[in-house]
Design an enzyme around this catalytic site. Structure first.
Site, PDB file in Angstrom:
ATOM      1  N   GLU A 457      70.726  50.514   3.549  1.00 53.74           N
ATOM      2  CA  GLU A 457      71.961  50.843   2.832  1.00 53.74           C
ATOM      3  C   GLU A 457      73.136  50.828   3.807  1.00 53.74           C
ATOM      4  O   GLU A 457      73.063  51.378   4.907  1.00 53.74           O
ATOM      5  CB  GLU A 457      71.848  52.217   2.164  1.00 53.74           C
ATOM      6  CG  GLU A 457      72.140  53.348   3.121  1.00 53.74           C
ATOM      7  CD  GLU A 457      72.004  54.738   2.533  1.00 53.74           C
ATOM      8  OE1 GLU A 457      70.946  55.354   2.726  1.00 53.74           O
ATOM      9  OE2 GLU A 457      72.976  55.188   1.935  1.00 53.74           O
ATOM     10  N   ASP A 528      68.900  56.393   4.767  1.00 58.77           N
ATOM     11  CA  ASP A 528      69.168  57.603   5.545  1.00 58.77           C
ATOM     12  C   ASP A 528      68.279  58.751   5.080  1.00 58.77           C
ATOM     13  O   ASP A 528      67.909  58.824   3.917  1.00 58.77           O
ATOM     14  CB  ASP A 528      70.637  58.030   5.364  1.00 58.77           C
ATOM     15  CG  ASP A 528      71.581  57.063   6.057  1.00 58.77           C
ATOM     16  OD1 ASP A 528      71.097  56.238   6.857  1.00 58.77           O
ATOM     17  OD2 ASP A 528      72.798  57.137   5.778  1.00 58.77           O
ATOM     18  N   ASP A 530      68.803  61.580   4.065  1.00 60.02           N
ATOM     19  CA  ASP A 530      69.598  62.620   3.397  1.00 60.02           C
ATOM     20  C   ASP A 530      69.545  62.402   1.888  1.00 60.02           C
ATOM     21  O   ASP A 530      68.808  61.550   1.392  1.00 60.02           O
ATOM     22  CB  ASP A 530      71.047  62.610   3.909  1.00 60.02           C
ATOM     23  CG  ASP A 530      71.746  61.290   3.587  1.00 60.02           C
ATOM     24  OD1 ASP A 530      71.154  60.445   2.867  1.00 60.02           O
ATOM     25  OD2 ASP A 530      72.878  61.092   4.052  1.00 60.02           O
ATOM     26  N   ASP A 532      71.698  61.192  -0.325  1.00 60.18           N
ATOM     27  CA  ASP A 532      72.094  59.882  -0.829  1.00 60.18           C
ATOM     28  C   ASP A 532      71.020  58.845  -0.547  1.00 60.18           C
ATOM     29  O   ASP A 532      70.728  57.979  -1.375  1.00 60.18           O
ATOM     30  CB  ASP A 532      73.422  59.448  -0.200  1.00 60.18           C
ATOM     31  CG  ASP A 532      74.589  60.208  -0.834  1.00 60.18           C
ATOM     32  OD1 ASP A 532      74.414  60.703  -1.963  1.00 60.18           O
ATOM     33  OD2 ASP A 532      75.650  60.298  -0.189  1.00 60.18           O
TER      34      ASP A 532
END
Ligand SMILES: *[C@@H]1O[C@H](CO)[C@@H](O)[C@H](O)[C@H]1NC(C)=O
Length: 661
Positions: A457, A528, A530, A532
């Site tokens: 991403e 990532d 996290d 998102d």
């Protein structure tokens, strides 16, 4: 070594998961029945995978689910109404119910207590006792018995309250570590009785013995929907920021409430679908099915269970449901004079949300993760039970029929519009080598068998990945932001979407249902660590689950596992627990937290996450993808804030099958 004779065919799960030797000499003594000799619990410790699937996180949690299944049998039999699961601070787990309690009297043949027999002899559980055991049906996958959990536990303690007495017995690695002790009376004020099992998974067997409260919570939530009226409680007594304390699961509305929760935030096509449930049983097979149609949903969401086990891959019960809906709606529409030619099933099902639950004596499960019901007799039974209820509904509710029909016809028109978009994609994939997306950094190898692609991403992460990779075999495809939520979009929009087109062209995918010619053997989702990142990963997995399920089936899809921290010069850490442990060793070392992949130097990304010799990859199976899909559909109507907290809580569930590649 404990040996036990069992009649073959009591459980198909047995023959699938145990080493069996048929001895014809003794078979004669039992007449027509076949005899099977099973090995003792040492066999379980030697080959745990054969009994619980894996020694990774999924196998670990299977231990809890196994004991839970026993407790739920008591609930289903009407003997218990409350089940407590506690994750203790010392790493052990307790499961207790307020049921009848495991019998503690002496077994006439073995001279041992029934309790010891159930805990120390493979498959001696009541579930395998046939029709007079008090349990009508048993799960196929989970039904391996308490003895398997005992064998794989460093220590186990079982407490029973029964016949106004209290009993206790301890075990270690499956062997008795104490005798069966009577430890006093209990008064009826404390309730009718019950069983409490406390165990610590054996660190010699499992890769990690740390339970994930969210995995347990998800199962308890499911069980609470499937067993309306029962109260299930999860208490996480472990210290640390992750613990969410005590949570109670109770859904008196059962599967109807389950279906409503899946439709939360969507608008139902017609009020008649509110609370609609079809139930019935034939030939000892029980069927119940909650059906809803939503106006603003463009796929079908079918969540199915057989004997309490989630069948992520469907099976004969789901086939029965599909067949009956297609036929039922078409014939009702023709009868009402609203239709000349049949509408194909896929359009009739657009917008459908269904929770389908069957209970089958001796179920057969298929597939690598045993997540598909194979029992052939179930299809016509679901067909008949649901078909009858649906035809009544439409007879009495012509407006509901009209609404479903309108939606189906709109879906059919959208599909025609999609055809041109689809043809475009098809042409592109056929000519893949010339129309590969410009942002793809391809690898030099032309053979797909040693090639892999990282789906990344954002541009900065893609930059690090491009510089860090092995150009010969590793390709990088950057995606910009969130990909489409395929559940929210009609098919034509999906094939016209630029990000998904790029993904399909790069991978060499055809349209749904067509064969694919994969350009890379491994598809690695690298997002990532996290919220998102977890969301994007779930969206990609949902797309694969919905549109390219074979990719997942065939084991081509993986998740990369980037580290969360760097400690000092060259130590990396993948979890908060590990970070704490590292800091005990080197208390003064500086700690860097990686907020995203883009923050990592190319060399760092290579050595921690991409280098085949050192990295950790998680392979995604159909259950993982189904889980992602379900989370996405659960989240459709929620606010962004709720979505974030939900995904954070669930993000560890996406890939439980740890394998190092
Ligand atoms: C862990 O703690 C629980 C709850 O206090 C207790 O019942 C159990 O015996 C303990 N297990 C071990 C191995 O100490």
């Amino acid at each position: 070594m404990a040996l036990i004779l069992l009649r073959l065919g009591l459980s198909r799960a047995l023959s699938a998961t145990t080493k069996t030797t048929t001895t014809t000499a003794t078979a004669a003594a039992y007449g027509a029945g076949q005899i099977t000799v099973l090995e003792g619990l040492e066999a379980v410790r030697k080959r745990p995978g054969m009994y619980i699937g894996s020694t990774g996180p999924r196998g670990l949690h299977h231990l809890i689910f196994e004991i839970l299944d026993n407790a739920m049998d008591e609930v289903m039999g009407g003997h218990a109404s409350k089940v407590d699961v506690t994750l203790h601070g010392n790493g052990s787990c307790s499961v207790s119910d307020d049921g009848r309690g495991i019998p503690c009297d002496t077994h006439p043949q073995t001279g041992k207590s029934a309790l010891e027999t159930v805990l120390c002899v493979l498959h001696a559980g009541g579930k395998f006792g046939g029709s007079n055991s008090g349990y009508r049906v048993s799960g196929g996958l989970h039904g391996v018995g308490l003895s398997v959990v005992n064998a794989l536990s460093r220590d186990m303690e079982v407490e029973v309250m029964r016949d106004a007495e209290r009993f206790r017995m301890r075990f270690a690695a499956g062997n008795p570590a104490s005798s069966l002790e009577k430890c006093g009376d209990f008064s009826s004020e404390e309730g009718g009785g019950g069983t409490r099992v406390t165990f610590s998974p054996d660190p010699l067997i499992f890769e990690s013995t740390e339970f994930d409260a969210e995995v347990v919570a998800a199962r308890l939530e499911e069980l609470a929907y499937l067993n309306a009226g029962a109260t299930l409680v999860l208490s996480d007594e472990r210290s640390g920021g992750q613990s969410r304390g005590r949570r109670e699961f109770r859904h008196d509305g059962g599967i109807s409430e389950f279906a409503d929760s899946l439709c939360a935030g969507k608008s139902l096509l017609h009020p008649a679908f509110e609370g609609f449930v079809a139930t019935g049983s034939r030939n000892d097979v029980d069927v119940s099915c909650a059906l809803r149609w939503s106006a603003d949903q463009f796929t079908d969401v079918v969540v199915s269970f057989a004997n309490g086990i989630r069948t992520a891959d469907g099976g004969t019960h789901v086939e029965g449901l599909r067949a009956t809906l297609t036929r039922g709606i078409n014939s009702a529409a023709k009868k009402a004079g609203k239709l000349q030619t049949n509408i194909p099933g896929e359009y009739v099902r657009e917008g459908l949300t269904a929770v389908l639950v069957v209970r089958v004596p001796e179920p057969e499960f298929e597939g690598q993760t045993k997540s598909r019901l194979g029992s052939p007799g179930v299809r016509p039974i679901v067909d008949a039970v649901v078909g009858e209820a649906v035809s009544k509904l439409f007879e009495w509710q012509p407006k509901a029929l009209a609404a479903v029909l309108d939606k189906a016809q709109a879906a059919q028109r959208a599909a025609a519009a999609a055809k041109s978009a689809r043809d475009l994609v098809r042409r592109k994939t056929l000519l893949a080598s010339t129309v590969l997306p410009g942002k793809l950094a391809d690898c030099s190898s032309k053979s797909s068998s040693d090639a892999e692609i990282f789906i990344v991403e954002g541009d900065s992460a893609a930059g690090s990945a491009k510089q860090g990779r092995d150009r010969a075999t590793q390709a990088i495809l950057p995606l910009r932001g969130k990909i489409l939520n395929v559940e929210k979009c009609a098919t034509d929009k999906i094939y016209k979407n630029a990000e998904l087109q790029a993904l399909m062209a790069a991978l060499g995918l055809g349209v749904k249902g067509e064969d694919y010619k994969l350009r890379y053997d491994r598809i690695v989702i690298m997002t990532d660590a996290d919220v998102d990142g977890a969301h994007i990963r779930a969206l990609i997995l949902t797309f694969f689950y919905r549109y390219q399920r074979d990719l997942v089936h065939d084991g081509h899809v993986y998740i990369a596992c980037p580290p969360l921290y760097k400690i000092g010069k060259n130590v990396y850490s993948w979890s908060d627990e590990d970070l704490a442990a590292q800091l005990e060793k080197t208390p003064n070392a500086p700690v860097q937290r990686f907020k995203g992949l883009g923050e990592m130097m190319p060399a760092q990304l290579w050595e921690t996450t991409m280098d085949p010799a050192r990295r950790k990859l998680q392979r995604v199976d159909v259950q993982d993808a189904a889980q992602a899909d379900r989370i996405i559909s659960l989240l459709m109507g929620d606010s962004a804030a709720e979505r974030k907290s939900y995904i954070t809580a669930k993000s560890t569930n996406f890939a439980l099958t740890d394998i190092d590649v």
